[in-house]
Design an enzyme around this catalytic site. Structure first.
Site, mmCIF file in Angstrom:
data_model
loop_
_atom_site.group_PDB
_atom_site.id
_atom_site.type_symbol
_atom_site.label_atom_id
_atom_site.label_comp_id
_atom_site.label_asym_id
_atom_site.label_seq_id
_atom_site.Cartn_x
_atom_site.Cartn_y
_atom_site.Cartn_z
ATOM 1 N N ASN A 1 -6.307 -5.041 -5.871
ATOM 2 C CA ASN A 1 -6.549 -4.444 -5.386
ATOM 3 C C ASN A 1 -7.071 -3.234 -4.906
ATOM 4 O OD1 ASN A 1 -9.445 -4.836 -3.710
ATOM 5 N ND2 ASN A 1 -7.657 -3.642 -2.877
ATOM 6 N N TYR B 1 -14.258 6.458 -12.913
ATOM 7 C CA TYR B 1 -14.228 5.290 -12.403
ATOM 8 C C TYR B 1 -14.949 4.033 -12.965
ATOM 9 C CZ TYR B 1 -14.710 2.124 -8.523
ATOM 10 O OH TYR B 1 -15.080 0.681 -7.751
ATOM 11 N N LYS C 1 -12.564 0.716 -14.328
ATOM 12 C CA LYS C 1 -12.943 -0.937 -13.689
ATOM 13 C C LYS C 1 -13.886 -1.877 -14.864
ATOM 14 C CE LYS C 1 -12.384 -0.047 -9.840
ATOM 15 N NZ LYS C 1 -10.918 -1.007 -9.031
ATOM 16 N N ASP D 1 1.089 -1.548 -0.357
ATOM 17 C CA ASP D 1 -0.097 0.340 -0.195
ATOM 18 C C ASP D 1 1.359 1.591 0.337
ATOM 19 O OD1 ASP D 1 -2.908 0.142 1.469
ATOM 20 O OD2 ASP D 1 -1.675 1.900 1.003
ATOM 21 N N THR E 1 -15.990 0.663 3.286
ATOM 22 C CA THR E 1 -14.764 0.868 3.822
ATOM 23 C C THR E 1 -14.459 2.180 3.267
ATOM 24 O OG1 THR E 1 -14.113 0.554 1.329
ATOM 25 C CG2 THR E 1 -14.167 -1.319 1.414
HETATM 26 P P1 NAD Z 1 -10.161 1.416 0.561
HETATM 27 O O1 NAD Z 1 -9.904 3.170 -0.054
HETATM 28 O O2 NAD Z 1 -10.139 1.449 2.212
HETATM 29 O O3 NAD Z 1 -8.779 1.207 0.255
HETATM 30 C C1 NAD Z 1 -8.144 1.062 -0.524
HETATM 31 C C2 NAD Z 1 -6.538 1.209 -0.595
HETATM 32 O O4 NAD Z 1 -5.725 1.313 -1.749
HETATM 33 C C3 NAD Z 1 -6.538 2.019 0.548
HETATM 34 O O5 NAD Z 1 -5.460 1.527 1.840
HETATM 35 C C4 NAD Z 1 -5.128 2.855 -0.847
HETATM 36 O O6 NAD Z 1 -3.919 3.249 0.347
HETATM 37 C C5 NAD Z 1 -4.376 1.926 -1.559
HETATM 38 N N1 NAD Z 1 -4.280 2.378 -2.698
HETATM 39 C C6 NAD Z 1 -4.655 3.781 -3.440
HETATM 40 N N2 NAD Z 1 -3.702 4.194 -4.432
HETATM 41 C C7 NAD Z 1 -2.759 3.380 -4.371
HETATM 42 C C8 NAD Z 1 -1.975 2.688 -4.982
HETATM 43 N N3 NAD Z 1 -1.544 4.089 -5.784
HETATM 44 N N4 NAD Z 1 -0.712 1.824 -4.431
HETATM 45 C C9 NAD Z 1 -0.949 1.396 -3.398
HETATM 46 N N5 NAD Z 1 -2.021 1.958 -1.993
HETATM 47 C C10 NAD Z 1 -2.934 2.250 -3.120
HETATM 48 O O7 NAD Z 1 -11.192 1.157 -0.150
HETATM 49 P P2 NAD Z 1 -12.015 -0.172 -0.823
HETATM 50 O O8 NAD Z 1 -13.308 -0.268 -1.104
HETATM 51 O O9 NAD Z 1 -10.930 -1.316 0.443
HETATM 52 O O10 NAD Z 1 -11.652 -0.949 -1.888
HETATM 53 C C11 NAD Z 1 -10.493 -1.379 -2.756
HETATM 54 C C12 NAD Z 1 -11.102 -2.019 -4.248
HETATM 55 O O11 NAD Z 1 -11.887 -2.212 -4.583
HETATM 56 C C13 NAD Z 1 -10.761 -0.739 -5.495
HETATM 57 O O12 NAD Z 1 -10.014 -1.221 -6.096
HETATM 58 C C14 NAD Z 1 -12.325 -0.404 -5.796
HETATM 59 O O13 NAD Z 1 -11.980 0.099 -6.999
HETATM 60 C C15 NAD Z 1 -12.820 -1.484 -5.322
HETATM 61 N N6 NAD Z 1 -14.452 -1.159 -5.314
HETATM 62 C C16 NAD Z 1 -14.444 -0.902 -3.742
HETATM 63 C C17 NAD Z 1 -16.181 -0.913 -3.090
HETATM 64 C C18 NAD Z 1 -16.990 0.015 -2.103
HETATM 65 O O14 NAD Z 1 -18.053 0.116 -2.388
HETATM 66 N N7 NAD Z 1 -15.839 -0.056 -0.941
HETATM 67 C C19 NAD Z 1 -16.856 -1.584 -4.647
HETATM 68 C C20 NAD Z 1 -16.405 -2.288 -5.487
HETATM 69 C C21 NAD Z 1 -15.235 -1.827 -5.715
#
Ligand code: NAD
Length: 249
Positions: free
Chosen positions: A90, A156, A160, A37, A191
């Site tokens: 992720n 976004y 995706k 991260d 989250t």
């Molecule tokens: P989150 O913000 O809790 O976690 C995302 C993590 O990615 C964070 O710890 C952040 O520091 C890290 N990150 C961001 N940019 C980065 C980079 N350049 N290099 C390394 N790390 C980086 O969000 P989440 O909800 O856990 O999201 C995780 C994944 O799930 C994402 O790809 C998001 O698009 C996807 N997602 C989330 C949801 C939702 O509703 N939460 C829905 C669909 C998809």
């Protein structure tokens, strides 16, 4: 006996949310886990939580949108325990909700660099390691925004859908080489990512799942672990929707 005893898993974006839950789930199944991260303290906290539960993990700080950092992440992951078996690519960001024509070019470039190019960069360096070892499994995090359009989130949604296409093409590239490549497509998950939405009122009502609750990070982590496990040995190129029946409405 865990499903992944003696195996090594790399999870990006593992300092928070879905990535943290996935790292914990891999560790519970016996894998040694690389927590990657850009957030140093929160990444170390994921490691602490895993160790406290009796698992094994190491943190590597890496911005996966940068080729040099993605490469040294995978090098470091392989050096840590001498192998790499699974990767959950992720890390991602949501960006600011606004209509398509109001998106700043710099915001577009940054979002695509993290959400799409970053996933490809990680795969670019992970795949040679998996090929050297004779196989492995990769799960990329797409989204329901990789299946349907989400109003006010064009960059976004494009990123995706890109992850979904990348996953399908890569599954074909490595189908005969014992590397399975799948994606999870979460709906709304509880989250920090969705709590940071600046204009939640701009989202359409169909973004609400039929189950009338948000997913938990563990709901998604369970799917990731299953997709990597031998139970899914004939599953590749699949986009696994985990959304409480949001997209089928
Ligand atoms: P989150 O913000 O809790 O976690 C995302 C993590 O990615 C964070 O710890 C952040 O520091 C890290 N990150 C961001 N940019 C980065 C980079 N350049 N290099 C390394 N790390 C980086 O969000 P989440 O909800 O856990 O999201 C995780 C994944 O799930 C994402 O790809 C998001 O698009 C996807 N997602 C989330 C949801 C939702 O509703 N939460 C829905 C669909 C998809």
């Amino acid at each position: 006996m865990g499903k992944f005893d003696g195996k090594v898993a790399l999870v990006t974006g593992a300092a928070s949310g879905i990535g943290r839950a996935s790292a914990q789930a891999f560790a519970r199944e016996g894998a040694s886990v690389i927590v990657a991260d850009i957030q140093f303290d929160a990444g170390r906290e994921t490691v602490r939580l895993i160790e406290e539960a009796g698992g094994e993990a190491k943190f590597i700080e890496a911005d996966i949108s940068k080729a040099t950092q993605a490469e040294s992440l995978v090098d470091g992951a392989t050096r840590a325990w001498g192998r790499l078996d699974y990767a959950h690519n992720n890390a991602g960001v949501l960006g600011t909700a606004k209509p398509t024509h109001e998106i700043d070019e710099a915001d577009w470039d940054r979002l695509l660099a993290i959400n799409l190019k970053g996933v490809w960069l990680c795969m670019r360096y992970e795949v040679p390691r998996l090929l050297e070892q004779g196989g492995g499994a990769i799960v990329n995090t797409s989204s329901t925004a990789g299946i349907v359009g989400i109003q006010a989130l064009a960059a976004y949604t494009a990123s995706k859908h890109g992850v979904a296409g990348l996953t399908k093409a890569a599954a074909l590239d490595y189908a005969k080489l014992n590397i399975r490549v799948n994606a999870v497509c979460p709906g709304g998950v509880d989250t920090p990512l969705i709590h940071n939405i600046e204009h939640p009122e701009s989202f359409p009502p169909q973004a609400m799942p039929a189950m009338k609750r948000l997913g938990t990070p563990e709901d998604i982590a369970n799917a990731v672990v299953w997709l990597c496990s031998d139970d899914a040995s004939y599953v590749t190129g699949h986009l696994m929707v985990v959304d409480g029946a949001m997209t089928v409405q």
